[in-house]
Design an enzyme around this catalytic site. Structure first.
Site, PDB file in Angstrom:
ATOM      1  N   CYS A  92       0.819  -1.229   0.000  1.00 51.37           N
ATOM      2  CA  CYS A  92       0.000   0.000   0.000  1.00 51.37           C
ATOM      3  C   CYS A  92       0.840   1.261   0.000  1.00 51.37           C
ATOM      4  O   CYS A  92       0.334   2.337  -0.307  1.00 51.37           O
ATOM      5  CB  CYS A  92      -0.932  -0.004   1.195  1.00 51.37           C
ATOM      6  SG  CYS A  92      -1.916  -1.494   1.293  1.00 51.37           S
ATOM      7  N   HIS A 148      -3.553   6.719   3.013  1.00 51.16           N
ATOM      8  CA  HIS A 148      -3.923   5.408   2.476  1.00 51.16           C
ATOM      9  C   HIS A 148      -5.319   5.057   2.989  1.00 51.16           C
ATOM     10  O   HIS A 148      -5.627   5.221   4.167  1.00 51.16           O
ATOM     11  CB  HIS A 148      -2.896   4.373   2.934  1.00 51.16           C
ATOM     12  CG  HIS A 148      -3.300   2.966   2.602  1.00 51.16           C
ATOM     13  ND1 HIS A 148      -3.801   2.626   1.367  1.00 51.16           N
ATOM     14  CD2 HIS A 148      -3.288   1.821   3.340  1.00 51.16           C
ATOM     15  CE1 HIS A 148      -4.082   1.330   1.363  1.00 51.16           C
ATOM     16  NE2 HIS A 148      -3.782   0.823   2.539  1.00 51.16           N
ATOM     17  N   ASN A 167     -10.139  -0.570   0.278  1.00 50.74           N
ATOM     18  CA  ASN A 167      -8.669  -0.471   0.269  1.00 50.74           C
ATOM     19  C   ASN A 167      -8.161  -1.023  -1.064  1.00 50.74           C
ATOM     20  O   ASN A 167      -8.318  -2.208  -1.349  1.00 50.74           O
ATOM     21  CB  ASN A 167      -8.132  -1.281   1.444  1.00 50.74           C
ATOM     22  CG  ASN A 167      -6.619  -1.268   1.535  1.00 50.74           C
ATOM     23  OD1 ASN A 167      -5.932  -0.861   0.599  1.00 50.74           O
ATOM     24  ND2 ASN A 167      -6.091  -1.734   2.657  1.00 50.74           N
TER      25      ASN A 167
HETATM   26  N1  ACO Z   1     -18.144  -9.502   9.686  1.00 51.08           N
HETATM   27  C1  ACO Z   1     -18.527  -9.831  10.926  1.00 51.08           C
HETATM   28  N2  ACO Z   1     -17.662 -10.163  11.897  1.00 51.08           N
HETATM   29  C2  ACO Z   1     -16.352 -10.159  11.578  1.00 51.08           C
HETATM   30  C3  ACO Z   1     -15.883  -9.828  10.298  1.00 51.08           C
HETATM   31  C4  ACO Z   1     -16.840  -9.493   9.338  1.00 51.08           C
HETATM   32  N3  ACO Z   1     -16.509  -9.148   8.082  1.00 51.08           N
HETATM   33  N4  ACO Z   1     -14.545  -9.905  10.297  1.00 51.08           N
HETATM   34  C5  ACO Z   1     -14.157 -10.271  11.524  1.00 51.08           C
HETATM   35  N5  ACO Z   1     -15.264 -10.430  12.315  1.00 51.08           N
HETATM   36  C6  ACO Z   1     -15.332 -10.802  13.709  1.00 51.08           C
HETATM   37  C7  ACO Z   1     -14.117 -11.578  14.147  1.00 51.08           C
HETATM   38  O1  ACO Z   1     -14.283 -12.948  13.853  1.00 51.08           O
HETATM   39  C8  ACO Z   1     -14.123 -11.295  15.623  1.00 51.08           C
HETATM   40  O2  ACO Z   1     -15.056 -12.147  16.234  1.00 51.08           O
HETATM   41  P1  ACO Z   1     -14.735 -12.815  17.660  1.00 51.08           P
HETATM   42  O3  ACO Z   1     -14.580 -11.644  18.603  1.00 51.08           O
HETATM   43  O4  ACO Z   1     -15.943 -13.647  17.911  1.00 51.08           O
HETATM   44  O5  ACO Z   1     -13.459 -13.569  17.467  1.00 51.08           O
HETATM   45  C9  ACO Z   1     -14.664  -9.874  15.729  1.00 51.08           C
HETATM   46  O6  ACO Z   1     -15.327  -9.614  14.494  1.00 51.08           O
HETATM   47  C10 ACO Z   1     -13.614  -8.828  15.970  1.00 51.08           C
HETATM   48  O7  ACO Z   1     -12.540  -9.058  15.055  1.00 51.08           O
HETATM   49  P2  ACO Z   1     -11.297  -8.091  15.013  1.00 51.08           P
HETATM   50  O8  ACO Z   1     -10.337  -8.585  13.984  1.00 51.08           O
HETATM   51  O9  ACO Z   1     -10.779  -7.870  16.386  1.00 51.08           O
HETATM   52  O10 ACO Z   1     -11.989  -6.734  14.527  1.00 51.08           O
HETATM   53  P3  ACO Z   1     -11.365  -5.305  14.441  1.00 51.08           P
HETATM   54  O11 ACO Z   1     -12.198  -4.351  15.203  1.00 51.08           O
HETATM   55  O12 ACO Z   1      -9.880  -5.318  14.706  1.00 51.08           O
HETATM   56  O13 ACO Z   1     -11.585  -4.960  12.916  1.00 51.08           O
HETATM   57  C11 ACO Z   1     -10.335  -4.887  10.859  1.00 51.08           C
HETATM   58  C12 ACO Z   1     -10.968  -5.772  11.928  1.00 51.08           C
HETATM   59  C13 ACO Z   1     -11.435  -4.096  10.205  1.00 51.08           C
HETATM   60  C14 ACO Z   1      -9.654  -5.793   9.852  1.00 51.08           C
HETATM   61  C15 ACO Z   1      -9.313  -3.918  11.505  1.00 51.08           C
HETATM   62  O14 ACO Z   1      -8.475  -4.637  12.362  1.00 51.08           O
HETATM   63  C16 ACO Z   1      -8.478  -3.210  10.484  1.00 51.08           C
HETATM   64  O15 ACO Z   1      -8.964  -2.388   9.730  1.00 51.08           O
HETATM   65  N6  ACO Z   1      -7.172  -3.458  10.502  1.00 51.08           N
HETATM   66  C17 ACO Z   1      -6.265  -2.790   9.584  1.00 51.08           C
HETATM   67  C18 ACO Z   1      -6.291  -3.456   8.264  1.00 51.08           C
HETATM   68  C19 ACO Z   1      -5.477  -2.646   7.303  1.00 51.08           C
HETATM   69  O16 ACO Z   1      -5.373  -1.457   7.440  1.00 51.08           O
HETATM   70  N7  ACO Z   1      -4.913  -3.253   6.307  1.00 51.08           N
HETATM   71  C20 ACO Z   1      -4.166  -2.405   5.384  1.00 51.08           C
HETATM   72  C21 ACO Z   1      -3.037  -2.979   4.846  1.00 51.08           C
HETATM   73  S1  ACO Z   1      -3.446  -3.714   3.346  1.00 51.08           S
HETATM   74  C22 ACO Z   1      -2.007  -3.995   2.461  1.00 51.08           C
HETATM   75  O17 ACO Z   1      -0.941  -3.559   2.790  1.00 51.08           O
HETATM   76  C23 ACO Z   1      -2.157  -4.875   1.252  1.00 51.08           C
END
Ligand code: ACO
Length: 357
Positions: free
Chosen positions: A139, A284, A314
Site C-alpha cells: 500500500c 492510504h 482499500n
Molecule cells: N463480519 C462480521 N464479523 C467479523 C468480520 C466481518 N466481516 N470480520 C471479523 N469479524 C469478527 C471476528 O471474527 C471477531 O469475532 P470474535 O470476537 O468472535 O473472534 C470480531 O469480528 C472482531 O474481530 P477483530 O479482527 O478484532 O476486529 P477489528 O475491530 O480489529 O476490525 C479490521 C478488523 C477491520 C480488519 C481492523 O483490524 C483493520 O482495519 N485493521 C487494519 C487493516 C489494514 O489497514 N490493512 C491495510 C493494509 S493492506 C495492504 O498492505 C495490502
C-alpha cells in the site's frame, strides 16, 4: 465463492531521522503535472458480500467505513486498469506517450510474476523503448515510486515519468474469509511527474520532501505465502489457500495509526511547517477509524483528510493516487496548497510525501 457470483505483537518500528532541511520548504525541482484514475464498473456492496460470507453491512461500516468497492471483470487485469489511468494522467498533463521516458508501476497483483506490469503498460500506451519497471511496496507503493521517479528525474537523465499504482486485489482474496474479503477493492491511479526546468524551490510548486521506511520484522502480519519460490504453485498449495492474502488486522491497525501519524507529523515539522499548514492530507484508504485516529493525533479536523474508502475500499498501491486524483477533480487542492500523501502497507512499509500544488 467469488465476488462475480454475488448478487449484488505490536512491532517496534522507526521513522528514519529527518533530513537536514531547514528554513522554508525547498522543492526538488519535480512536480506532479497531471493525475488520472480508473475504477472498474462492477460495484460490490456490503449487502452483496453478505451473500458470500457471514457478515453484515452494519459490521463492515462500523469497523471500517467501507460501504462498497469496485471489482474488476474476470478478464480485466492490473495492466488494463493501469493503461486507463495512465492515459488519463497523460491527457491531463497535456503530454503524449512519446514524451514519457520513465514508467514505474507499483502493484502487489501484477499481471504475471514477470515480465513487469510496467513493460506491458509501456507497450500498450505506445511509448518508446524507455525504462520501465515495477516496485512492490504494497500500500506504500505509490509513495515509493513517486520518490524513485523524483530522484531519477532530479538526476537530469529523465524528463517525464508516468507513475501508476494498480491492483486487482479481488484476485488474491479468499472470498470465504470474512476478516479480509470485505476490506479490499480494485482500481488504478496514476500521475505524470515532470522536471521543472526553472526549479520549484522557494514558494514554487512540486514535490518538497519524502520519508520512506520499512520494517521486515513485521512481515508476518500481512502477506501472501504462496506463489513465490518458497511455496510455488502446486495443487496442494492452492488447496491450502496459500495464494490468498493473510492479515492480522488488529496488529496492522495499531501500527498503521502510529506510523502514519508519525510520518505525517515528521514530514511537516522537518520542513518547518506546522501541522495546520497542510491544506489536505491524502492518507492510504484502509479504514476510516485509522484516519479518524490520525485526525485526533494531528489535531486536524476530518475535512483535512480526503476519504473515498466508503466507495472504493482499500485498493493498496492504487489507494493514494486514486484519492489524489479525486481530490484534484473535486477542487479540494488549490495552487499553492501544501499536501501530504501518507501510506503504510505490507512489509511493513510506509512513506510520506510533502508537496506544494
Ligand atoms: N463480519 C462480521 N464479523 C467479523 C468480520 C466481518 N466481516 N470480520 C471479523 N469479524 C469478527 C471476528 O471474527 C471477531 O469475532 P470474535 O470476537 O468472535 O473472534 C470480531 O469480528 C472482531 O474481530 P477483530 O479482527 O478484532 O476486529 P477489528 O475491530 O480489529 O476490525 C479490521 C478488523 C477491520 C480488519 C481492523 O483490524 C483493520 O482495519 N485493521 C487494519 C487493516 C489494514 O489497514 N490493512 C491495510 C493494509 S493492506 C495492504 O498492505 C495490502
Amino acid at each position: 465463492m467469488n465476488p462475480h457470483s454475488a448478487s449484488g505483537s505490536e512491532t517496534e518500528s522507526f521513522i528514519p531521522a529527518p533530513g537536514a532541511t531547514r528554513g522554508k520548504p525547498v522543492g526538488t525541482g519535480v512536480a506532479i503535472r497531471g493525475t488520472g484514475a480508473y475504477t472498474p464498473e462492477k460495484v460490490l456492496t456490503n449487502d452483496d458480500i453478505t451473500h458470500l460470507v457471514d457478515t453484515t453491512d452494519e459490521w463492515i461500516v462500523t469497523r471500517t467505513g467501507i460501504r462498497e468497492r469496485r471489482i474488476a471483470a474476470p478478464d480485466e487485469t492490473a495492466a488494463d486498469m493501469a493503461v486507463r489511468a495512465g492515459a488519463r494522467a497523460l491527457e491531463k498533463a497535456g503530454l503524449n506517450p512519446a514524451d514519457i521516458d520513465l514508467v514505474i508501476v507499483a502493484t502487489i497483483t501484477p499481471d504475471m510474476p514477470f515480465p513487469s506490469t510496467a513493460c506491458l503498460v509501456q507497450d500498450r500506451l505506445g511509448m518508446g523503448p524507455v525504462c520501465a519497471f515495477d516496485v512492490e511496496a504494497a500500500c506504500s507503493g505509490f509513495i515509493y515510486i513517486t520518490e524513485i521517479a523524483t530522484s531519477m528525474l532530479q538526476s537530469g537523465r529523465f524528463h517525464n515519468a508516468l507513475v501508476i499504482g494498480t491492483e486487482k486485489l479481488s484476485s488474491i482474496l479468499d472470498w470465504n474469509d470474512r476478516s479480509t474479503c470485505v476490506l479490499f477493492g480494485d482500481g488504478a491511479g496514476a500521475a505524470v511527474l515532470s522536471r521543472e526546468e526553472n526549479g520549484n524551490g522557494d514558494g514554487g510548486r512540486g514535490i518538497i520532501d519524502t520519508r520512506l521506511g520499512a520494517d521486515g520484522s513485521a512481515s508476518n502480519i500481512l502477506y501472501m505465502p504462496g506463489g513465490g519460490c518458497r511455496i510455488p504453485a502446486t495443487a496442494a498449495s492452492v488447496t491450502a489457500g496459500h495464494h490468498f492474502l493473510k492479515m492480522n488486522g488488529r496488529e496492522v491497525f495499531k501500527i498503521a495509526v502510529r506510523i502514519m501519524g508519525q510520518a505525517s507529523q515528521d514530514i511537516l515539522t522537518d520542513n518547518n511547517l506546522g501541522l495546520g499548514d497542510a491544506a489536505l492530507i491524502i492518507p492510504h484508504q484502509a479504514n476510516s477509524r485509522i484516519i479518524e485516529m490520525l485526525s485526533e493525533r494531528m489535531k486536524l479536523p476530518m475535512d483535512r483528510f480526503h476519504m473515498n474508502l466508503d466507495r472504493l475500499g482499500n485498493t493498496s498501491a492504487a489507494s493514494v493516487p486514486l484519492a489524489l486524483d479525486e481530490a484534484v477533480e473535486q477542487g479540494k487542492i488549490r495552487p499553492g496548497d501544501y499536501v501530504v500523501l501518507v501510506a503504510f502497507g505490507a512489509g511493513l512499509t510506509w512513506g510520506a510525501t510533502l508537496l506544494r500544488w
